[in-house]
Design an enzyme around this catalytic site. Structure first.
Site, PDB file in Angstrom:
ATOM      1  N   GLY A  41      15.151   2.045  -8.884  1.00  0.00           N
ATOM      2  CA  GLY A  41      13.777   1.743  -8.458  1.00  0.00           C
ATOM      3  C   GLY A  41      13.257   2.118  -7.065  1.00  0.00           C
ATOM      4  N   GLY A 183      -1.812   0.462   9.275  1.00  0.00           N
ATOM      5  CA  GLY A 183      -1.391  -0.593   8.370  1.00  0.00           C
ATOM      6  C   GLY A 183      -0.306  -1.521   9.025  1.00  0.00           C
ATOM      7  N   GLY A 185       1.214  -4.321   7.915  1.00  0.00           N
ATOM      8  CA  GLY A 185       1.786  -5.127   7.281  1.00  0.00           C
ATOM      9  C   GLY A 185       3.312  -5.087   7.171  1.00  0.00           C
ATOM     10  N   ILE A 187       5.277  -2.915   5.517  1.00  0.00           N
ATOM     11  CA  ILE A 187       6.008  -1.632   5.883  1.00  0.00           C
ATOM     12  C   ILE A 187       5.667  -0.939   7.149  1.00  0.00           C
ATOM     13  CG2 ILE A 187       5.870   0.920   4.975  1.00  0.00           C
ATOM     14  CD1 ILE A 187       5.773  -0.273   2.298  1.00  0.00           C
ATOM     15  N   VAL A 270      -0.836   0.941   3.662  1.00  0.00           N
ATOM     16  CA  VAL A 270      -2.146  -0.106   3.714  1.00  0.00           C
ATOM     17  C   VAL A 270      -1.926  -0.773   2.186  1.00  0.00           C
ATOM     18  CG1 VAL A 270      -3.629   1.351   5.199  1.00  0.00           C
ATOM     19  CG2 VAL A 270      -3.469   1.633   2.830  1.00  0.00           C
ATOM     20  N   ARG A 272       0.474  -1.490  -1.757  1.00  0.00           N
ATOM     21  CA  ARG A 272       0.901  -0.780  -2.901  1.00  0.00           C
ATOM     22  C   ARG A 272       0.243  -1.479  -4.189  1.00  0.00           C
ATOM     23  NH1 ARG A 272       5.820   1.804  -2.426  1.00  0.00           N
ATOM     24  NH2 ARG A 272       6.239   1.635  -4.684  1.00  0.00           N
ATOM     25  N   HIS A 443      29.160 -25.259  13.868  1.00  0.00           N
ATOM     26  CA  HIS A 443      28.713 -24.949  15.353  1.00  0.00           C
ATOM     27  C   HIS A 443      29.596 -23.756  15.783  1.00  0.00           C
ATOM     28  CE1 HIS A 443      27.554 -25.701  19.158  1.00  0.00           C
ATOM     29  NE2 HIS A 443      28.501 -25.640  19.851  1.00  0.00           N
TER      30      HIS A 443
HETATM   31  P1  FAD Z   1      10.233  -0.919  -8.939  1.00  0.00           P
HETATM   32  O1  FAD Z   1      11.462  -0.964  -8.263  1.00  0.00           O
HETATM   33  O2  FAD Z   1       9.146   0.087  -8.662  1.00  0.00           O
HETATM   34  O3  FAD Z   1      10.877   0.332 -10.506  1.00  0.00           O
HETATM   35  C1  FAD Z   1      10.152   0.503 -11.308  1.00  0.00           C
HETATM   36  C2  FAD Z   1      10.978   1.909 -11.850  1.00  0.00           C
HETATM   37  O4  FAD Z   1      10.079   2.255 -13.141  1.00  0.00           O
HETATM   38  C3  FAD Z   1      10.928   2.907 -11.098  1.00  0.00           C
HETATM   39  O5  FAD Z   1      12.283   3.455 -10.842  1.00  0.00           O
HETATM   40  C4  FAD Z   1      10.184   4.139 -11.661  1.00  0.00           C
HETATM   41  O6  FAD Z   1      10.739   5.408 -11.547  1.00  0.00           O
HETATM   42  C5  FAD Z   1      10.412   3.615 -13.216  1.00  0.00           C
HETATM   43  N1  FAD Z   1       9.039   4.267 -14.219  1.00  0.00           N
HETATM   44  C6  FAD Z   1       7.778   3.681 -13.954  1.00  0.00           C
HETATM   45  N2  FAD Z   1       7.132   4.286 -14.873  1.00  0.00           N
HETATM   46  C7  FAD Z   1       8.104   4.879 -15.706  1.00  0.00           C
HETATM   47  C8  FAD Z   1       7.736   5.589 -16.955  1.00  0.00           C
HETATM   48  N3  FAD Z   1       6.519   5.730 -17.662  1.00  0.00           N
HETATM   49  N4  FAD Z   1       9.250   5.807 -17.525  1.00  0.00           N
HETATM   50  C9  FAD Z   1      10.220   5.456 -17.092  1.00  0.00           C
HETATM   51  N5  FAD Z   1      10.395   5.327 -15.793  1.00  0.00           N
HETATM   52  C10 FAD Z   1       9.419   4.795 -15.287  1.00  0.00           C
HETATM   53  N6  FAD Z   1      10.977  -6.215  -1.363  1.00  0.00           N
HETATM   54  C11 FAD Z   1      11.741  -7.164  -1.068  1.00  0.00           C
HETATM   55  O7  FAD Z   1      11.949  -8.111  -1.604  1.00  0.00           O
HETATM   56  N7  FAD Z   1      12.577  -6.933   0.306  1.00  0.00           N
HETATM   57  C12 FAD Z   1      12.372  -6.101   1.059  1.00  0.00           C
HETATM   58  O8  FAD Z   1      12.878  -5.932   2.087  1.00  0.00           O
HETATM   59  C13 FAD Z   1      11.567  -4.704   0.585  1.00  0.00           C
HETATM   60  N8  FAD Z   1      11.652  -3.818   1.280  1.00  0.00           N
HETATM   61  C14 FAD Z   1      10.443  -2.902   0.893  1.00  0.00           C
HETATM   62  C15 FAD Z   1      10.612  -1.707   1.865  1.00  0.00           C
HETATM   63  C16 FAD Z   1       9.483  -0.402   1.153  1.00  0.00           C
HETATM   64  C17 FAD Z   1       9.583   0.654   2.105  1.00  0.00           C
HETATM   65  C18 FAD Z   1       8.968  -0.640  -0.099  1.00  0.00           C
HETATM   66  C19 FAD Z   1       8.128   0.852  -0.515  1.00  0.00           C
HETATM   67  C20 FAD Z   1       9.190  -1.829  -0.714  1.00  0.00           C
HETATM   68  C21 FAD Z   1       9.989  -2.725  -0.353  1.00  0.00           C
HETATM   69  N9  FAD Z   1       9.918  -4.146  -1.305  1.00  0.00           N
HETATM   70  C22 FAD Z   1      10.952  -5.182  -0.624  1.00  0.00           C
HETATM   71  C23 FAD Z   1       9.224  -4.077  -2.419  1.00  0.00           C
HETATM   72  C24 FAD Z   1      10.586  -4.011  -3.698  1.00  0.00           C
HETATM   73  O9  FAD Z   1      10.835  -2.497  -3.279  1.00  0.00           O
HETATM   74  C25 FAD Z   1       9.668  -4.064  -4.777  1.00  0.00           C
HETATM   75  O10 FAD Z   1       8.987  -5.118  -5.047  1.00  0.00           O
HETATM   76  C26 FAD Z   1      10.557  -4.091  -6.039  1.00  0.00           C
HETATM   77  O11 FAD Z   1      11.416  -2.804  -6.130  1.00  0.00           O
HETATM   78  C27 FAD Z   1       9.898  -4.061  -7.591  1.00  0.00           C
HETATM   79  O12 FAD Z   1      10.769  -3.844  -8.509  1.00  0.00           O
HETATM   80  P2  FAD Z   1      10.253  -3.464 -10.098  1.00  0.00           P
HETATM   81  O13 FAD Z   1      11.525  -3.327 -10.678  1.00  0.00           O
HETATM   82  O14 FAD Z   1       9.277  -4.192 -10.262  1.00  0.00           O
HETATM   83  O15 FAD Z   1       9.709  -1.806  -9.720  1.00  0.00           O
HETATM   84  P1  NAD Z   2       0.903  -5.125   2.984  1.00  0.00           P
HETATM   85  O1  NAD Z   2       0.035  -5.501   2.279  1.00  0.00           O
HETATM   86  O2  NAD Z   2       2.053  -5.819   3.725  1.00  0.00           O
HETATM   87  O3  NAD Z   2       0.290  -4.449   4.701  1.00  0.00           O
HETATM   88  C1  NAD Z   2      -0.771  -3.715   4.539  1.00  0.00           C
HETATM   89  C2  NAD Z   2      -1.527  -3.893   5.786  1.00  0.00           C
HETATM   90  O4  NAD Z   2      -2.595  -2.819   5.936  1.00  0.00           O
HETATM   91  C3  NAD Z   2      -2.621  -4.898   5.951  1.00  0.00           C
HETATM   92  O5  NAD Z   2      -2.252  -5.574   7.141  1.00  0.00           O
HETATM   93  C4  NAD Z   2      -3.862  -4.360   5.899  1.00  0.00           C
HETATM   94  O6  NAD Z   2      -4.848  -5.465   6.748  1.00  0.00           O
HETATM   95  C5  NAD Z   2      -3.928  -3.226   6.348  1.00  0.00           C
HETATM   96  N1  NAD Z   2      -4.831  -2.460   5.993  1.00  0.00           N
HETATM   97  C6  NAD Z   2      -5.111  -2.186   4.680  1.00  0.00           C
HETATM   98  N2  NAD Z   2      -6.096  -1.225   4.787  1.00  0.00           N
HETATM   99  C7  NAD Z   2      -6.504  -0.673   5.766  1.00  0.00           C
HETATM  100  C8  NAD Z   2      -7.141   0.362   6.642  1.00  0.00           C
HETATM  101  N3  NAD Z   2      -7.878   0.954   6.166  1.00  0.00           N
HETATM  102  N4  NAD Z   2      -6.917   0.704   8.136  1.00  0.00           N
HETATM  103  C9  NAD Z   2      -5.953  -0.258   8.688  1.00  0.00           C
HETATM  104  N5  NAD Z   2      -5.301  -1.027   8.066  1.00  0.00           N
HETATM  105  C10 NAD Z   2      -5.319  -1.292   6.888  1.00  0.00           C
HETATM  106  O7  NAD Z   2       1.319  -3.665   2.481  1.00  0.00           O
HETATM  107  P2  NAD Z   2       2.672  -2.676   3.059  1.00  0.00           P
HETATM  108  O8  NAD Z   2       3.136  -2.897   4.260  1.00  0.00           O
HETATM  109  O9  NAD Z   2       2.309  -1.217   2.447  1.00  0.00           O
HETATM  110  O10 NAD Z   2       3.655  -3.146   1.786  1.00  0.00           O
HETATM  111  C11 NAD Z   2       3.455  -3.204   0.554  1.00  0.00           C
HETATM  112  C12 NAD Z   2       4.252  -3.988  -0.137  1.00  0.00           C
HETATM  113  O11 NAD Z   2       5.594  -3.939  -0.335  1.00  0.00           O
HETATM  114  C13 NAD Z   2       4.388  -5.574   0.395  1.00  0.00           C
HETATM  115  O12 NAD Z   2       2.999  -6.297   0.266  1.00  0.00           O
HETATM  116  C14 NAD Z   2       5.407  -6.043  -0.150  1.00  0.00           C
HETATM  117  O13 NAD Z   2       5.010  -6.803  -1.354  1.00  0.00           O
HETATM  118  C15 NAD Z   2       6.476  -5.006  -0.330  1.00  0.00           C
HETATM  119  N6  NAD Z   2       7.310  -4.905   0.822  1.00  0.00           N
HETATM  120  C16 NAD Z   2       8.014  -5.901   1.218  1.00  0.00           C
HETATM  121  C17 NAD Z   2       9.035  -5.841   2.352  1.00  0.00           C
HETATM  122  C18 NAD Z   2       9.946  -7.299   2.769  1.00  0.00           C
HETATM  123  O14 NAD Z   2       9.928  -7.728   1.636  1.00  0.00           O
HETATM  124  N7  NAD Z   2      10.591  -7.108   3.890  1.00  0.00           N
HETATM  125  C19 NAD Z   2       9.183  -4.722   3.029  1.00  0.00           C
HETATM  126  C20 NAD Z   2       8.138  -3.582   2.844  1.00  0.00           C
HETATM  127  C21 NAD Z   2       7.330  -3.879   1.618  1.00  0.00           C
END
Ligand code: FAD
Ligand code: NAD
Length: 464
Positions: A41, A183, A185, A187, A270, A272, A443
């Site tokens: 995913g 954004g 946040g 990412i 901004v 997900r 330590h």
């Molecule tokens: P997903 O991982 O999104 O998996 C869903 C899967 O469903 C996908 O593979 C998709 O192809 C499949 N799918 C969707 N619809 C269909 C369909 N109709 N038929 C077949 N397949 C389908 N979280 C953390 O905890 N730590 C982090 O450091 C972290 N870093 C992140 C960095 C980035 C850049 C991003 C974008 C996210 C990050 N996250 C992080 C968030 C994390 O990736 C998600 O919370 C996690 O992947 C959610 O898992 P999920 O199984 O719900 O969905």
């Molecule tokens: P986020 O919700 O963390 O941050 C979005 C940021 O964009 C906020 O600070 C918000 O105030 C700002 N924003 C919103 N609309 C805006 C606009 N029009 N102009 C300027 N700023 C604006 O979202 P993300 O960074 O896209 O990450 C999405 C999700 O992915 C996170 O909420 C988290 O669940 C997951 N994620 C987790 C990790 C981790 O666990 N280390 C890393 C990456 C992503």
């Protein structure tokens, strides 16, 4: 049309879906996973893992560049070079190893994987257009929706060309000279930091008044200070107006002053949103919680035997939450009595310095009417932090005043993500301050700051 029957059909093979399927297989539940993209995913392919790989590469490069100047440690290198295509190749190799590992684990558990996009027909039927172009109908007793989330785009700034989401930013063919990130946040800050360390000029535009508005300010202040030291241009309280004819991003600050930000690439980060459209979900007419599928304490939806986990079921959108929910749903289907009621879901932001939180902050506890004692131990008093050249940050604990039950932990500093496990374990086990204070911590480690903050809350810290 080909047909198949199974007890559990998992739609989506991300961390939520694949963990549910592995556990189901272990428990002897016949299970099929339908995955339209890649197993693993978002997390393994375009999320957690590739972003941390890029961050590591950026850290290494920044360190090597630092060594071209005078280093207090006494190390010097003539020059540091970066081959970004090799960096991306290295990152892709890690992803391939992990996703291959997931496929092997599913095979080992006896789970069938169907490659193709699924469309929900009803609560017990999913049609799949397989990767080979065949039509397949799968009937199931239980349907687990684990379809994850997708990035939110901005009106007037659609993804495409030089406007990228995190997915595009994680596989750059080249490095932009000027990157504008919208954004501040998770990412925006993680990838903005990585690009800055890789050598790009980075501007971050944030609508809120500070970075990571969801976190306590005492934790985000060192991160904002570090971004400034790195030379990141932080534009807080700014809204995006659109793009000028020259391609520059037009932004308006809180005082109504417009600025034009030149950009070779724009990363929109901004938020997900749950992936609930385009695969027949609406036909089930499930109860929704905003854009997310509403779930109960067992991840059950408003339809019997239809379950939802992970990002599609809303915040917090974190991989470890999705995995924990997936494991639980498989156990419930096998007949075990389970509820999703964790003492905490830790969260880490892999900025420089890192932030980790678990449980309640002192302020959150007070707002619930709880009398709290809190204490903080700075890394400036920790020997290991000095040897790592990073004495910035602290560990903070909050506990009940009456019985010293630990309510929450917060930390900011280099490498503190790894303290998250100790934090969560103490909360899940119902530890009191005395438990942590009397535990012998090795330590010299950063973990000693955890013990010292508990000691300090009890009034007798030893090293401060
Ligand atoms: P997903 O991982 O999104 O998996 C869903 C899967 O469903 C996908 O593979 C998709 O192809 C499949 N799918 C969707 N619809 C269909 C369909 N109709 N038929 C077949 N397949 C389908 N979280 C953390 O905890 N730590 C982090 O450091 C972290 N870093 C992140 C960095 C980035 C850049 C991003 C974008 C996210 C990050 N996250 C992080 C968030 C994390 O990736 C998600 O919370 C996690 O992947 C959610 O898992 P999920 O199984 O719900 O969905
Ligand atoms: P986020 O919700 O963390 O941050 C979005 C940021 O964009 C906020 O600070 C918000 O105030 C700002 N924003 C919103 N609309 C805006 C606009 N029009 N102009 C300027 N700023 C604006 O979202 P993300 O960074 O896209 O990450 C999405 C999700 O992915 C996170 O909420 C988290 O669940 C997951 N994620 C987790 C990790 C981790 O666990 N280390 C890393 C990456 C992503």
């Amino acid at each position: 049309m080909q047909t198949k029957n199974t007890q559990l059909l998992v739609l989506g093979g991300g961390p939520g879906g694949y963990v549910a399927a592995i556990r189901a297989g272990q428990l002897g539940i016949p299970c099929i996973v339908v995955e339209g993209g890649q197993l693993g995913g978002t997390c393994l392919n375009v999320g957690c893992i590739p972003s941390k790989a890029l961050l590591h590469a950026a850290d290494e490069y920044a360190r090597a560049r630092r060594w071209t100047d005078l280093s207090p440690i006494g190390i010097s290198v003539a020059s540091a070079q970066l081959d970004i295509r090799q960096t991306v190749h290295w990152k892709d190799d890690i992803v391939a190893r992990l996703t291959g590992g997931v496929a092997a684990l599913l095979r080992k558990s006896g789970v069938e994987v169907v490659s193709g996009w699924g469309t929900i027909v009803d609560g017990k039927t999913v049609d799949v257009r397989t990767a080979q172009g065949e039509a397949l109908r799968i009937s199931c007793e239980h349907l687990l929706v684990a379809t994850g989330s997708v990035p939110v785009d901005l009106a007037g700034l659609p993804f495409g060309g030089d406007v990228v989401s995190s997915t595009g930013a994680l596989s750059p063919g080249s490095l932009p000279q000027r990157l504008v990130v919208v954004g501040a946040g998770y990412i925006g800050l993680e990838l903005g930091t990585a690009y800055r360390k890789l050598g790009a000029d980075v501007t971050i535009v944030e609508a809120g008044q500070r970075v990571l508005p969801g976190y306590d300010e005492s934790l985000t202040r060192p991160v904002a200070a570090s971004l400034k030291r790195m030379g990141v241009d932080l534009r807080l309280g700014c809204t995006v107006q659109g793009r000028g004819e020259d391609g520059a991003l037009r932004v308006l600050d809180a005082k109504g002053v417009e600025a034009s930000l030149a950009a070779d690439r724009i990363l929109v980060a901004v938020g997900r949103q749950p992936r609930t459209a385009g695969f027949g979900l609406e036909g089930l007419q499930l109860r929704m919680n905003g854009r997310a599928i509403a779930i109960d304490g067992q991840c059950g939806t408003s339809m019997t035997h239809v379950w939802a986990i992970g990002d599609v079921a809303g915040e917090p959108m974190l991989a470890h939450r999705a995995m924990a929910q997936g494991e639980m749903v498989a156990e419930i289907i096998s007949g075990k009595k389970r509820r999703f009621n964790p003492a905490s879901i830790p969260a880490v932001c892999f900025t420089d310095p890192e932030i980790v939180v678990a449980g309640l902050s002192a302020q959150e506890a007070r707002s619930k009417g709880i009398e709290v004692i809190e204490a903080q131990f700075p890394f400036s008093a920790n020997g290991r932090a000095m040897t790592l050249e990073s004495t910035e940050g602290f560990v903070k604990v909050a506990a009940r005043k009456d019985n010293h039950l630990i309510l929450g932990w917060q930390a900011v500093g280099q490498g503190v993500a790894e303290l998250g496990s100790a934090f969560s374990q103490s909360l899940e086990m119902g530890a009191v301050l005395e438990d942590v204070a009397s535990t012998i911590h090795a330590h010299p480690t950063l973990g000693e700051a955890v013990q010292e903050s508990a000691l300090r809350a009890l009034g007798h810290a030893l090293h401060i």
